[in-house]
Design a protein around this motif. Structure first.
Motif, short mmCIF file in Angstrom:
data_model
loop_
_atom_site.label_atom_id
_atom_site.label_comp_id
_atom_site.label_asym_id
_atom_site.label_seq_id
_atom_site.Cartn_x
_atom_site.Cartn_y
_atom_site.Cartn_z
N ASN A 68 -3.91 0.53 -4.31
CA ASN A 68 -4.50 1.83 -4.01
C ASN A 68 -6.02 1.68 -3.92
O ASN A 68 -6.56 0.60 -4.11
CB ASN A 68 -4.08 2.89 -5.03
CG ASN A 68 -4.34 2.46 -6.45
OD1 ASN A 68 -5.23 1.67 -6.70
ND2 ASN A 68 -3.57 2.98 -7.38
N GLU A 69 -6.71 2.75 -3.62
CA GLU A 69 -8.15 2.69 -3.36
C GLU A 69 -8.95 2.28 -4.60
O GLU A 69 -9.99 1.65 -4.48
CB GLU A 69 -8.65 4.04 -2.84
CG GLU A 69 -8.17 4.37 -1.45
CD GLU A 69 -8.60 3.34 -0.42
OE1 GLU A 69 -9.77 2.88 -0.46
OE2 GLU A 69 -7.77 2.98 0.42
N GLU A 70 -8.47 2.61 -5.79
CA GLU A 70 -9.22 2.28 -7.00
C GLU A 70 -9.18 0.79 -7.30
O GLU A 70 -10.14 0.23 -7.81
CB GLU A 70 -8.67 3.04 -8.22
CG GLU A 70 -8.85 4.54 -8.17
CD GLU A 70 -7.68 5.24 -7.52
OE1 GLU A 70 -6.54 4.76 -7.68
OE2 GLU A 70 -7.91 6.25 -6.85
N LYS B 277 0.83 -1.21 0.00
CA LYS B 277 0.00 0.00 0.00
C LYS B 277 0.86 1.25 0.00
O LYS B 277 0.59 2.22 -0.72
CB LYS B 277 -0.94 0.02 1.21
CG LYS B 277 -2.12 -0.87 1.05
CD LYS B 277 -3.04 -0.77 2.26
CE LYS B 277 -4.20 -1.72 2.13
NZ LYS B 277 -5.10 -1.67 3.28
N LYS C 113 -8.09 -1.83 -5.04
CA LYS C 113 -7.79 -2.70 -3.90
C LYS C 113 -8.67 -3.95 -3.87
O LYS C 113 -8.32 -4.91 -3.21
CB LYS C 113 -7.88 -1.94 -2.59
CG LYS C 113 -9.24 -1.63 -2.07
CD LYS C 113 -9.13 -0.97 -0.72
CE LYS C 113 -10.47 -0.79 -0.07
NZ LYS C 113 -10.37 -0.16 1.22
#
Length: 57
Positions: free
Chosen positions: A29-31, A23, A33
């Motif tokens: 990343n958030e897009e 991470k 994960k």
């Protein structure tokens, strides 16, 4: 049996640390994960193999 539980606990901790490192490196990343990522699978595989080479059951 105690060695199996300790071995499992060490692997879990190592995978959590690997996840945090991935991470921070931007691999996860958030897009993406929740998407399949070969880099993450390969990183987890390498960590588990190294632990099993150092500490075989």
């Amino acid at each position: 049996m105690q060695f199996d539980l300790a071995h499992a606990a060490v692997i879990v901790v190592a995978l959590i640390i690997t996840n945090l490192v991935l991470k921070s490196a931007g691999v996860i990343n958030e897009e993406n994960k929740h998407q399949w990522n070969w880099k993450v699978v390969l990183a987890y595989f390498v960590v588990v193999v190294i632990i099993n080479l150092v500490w075989p059951i």
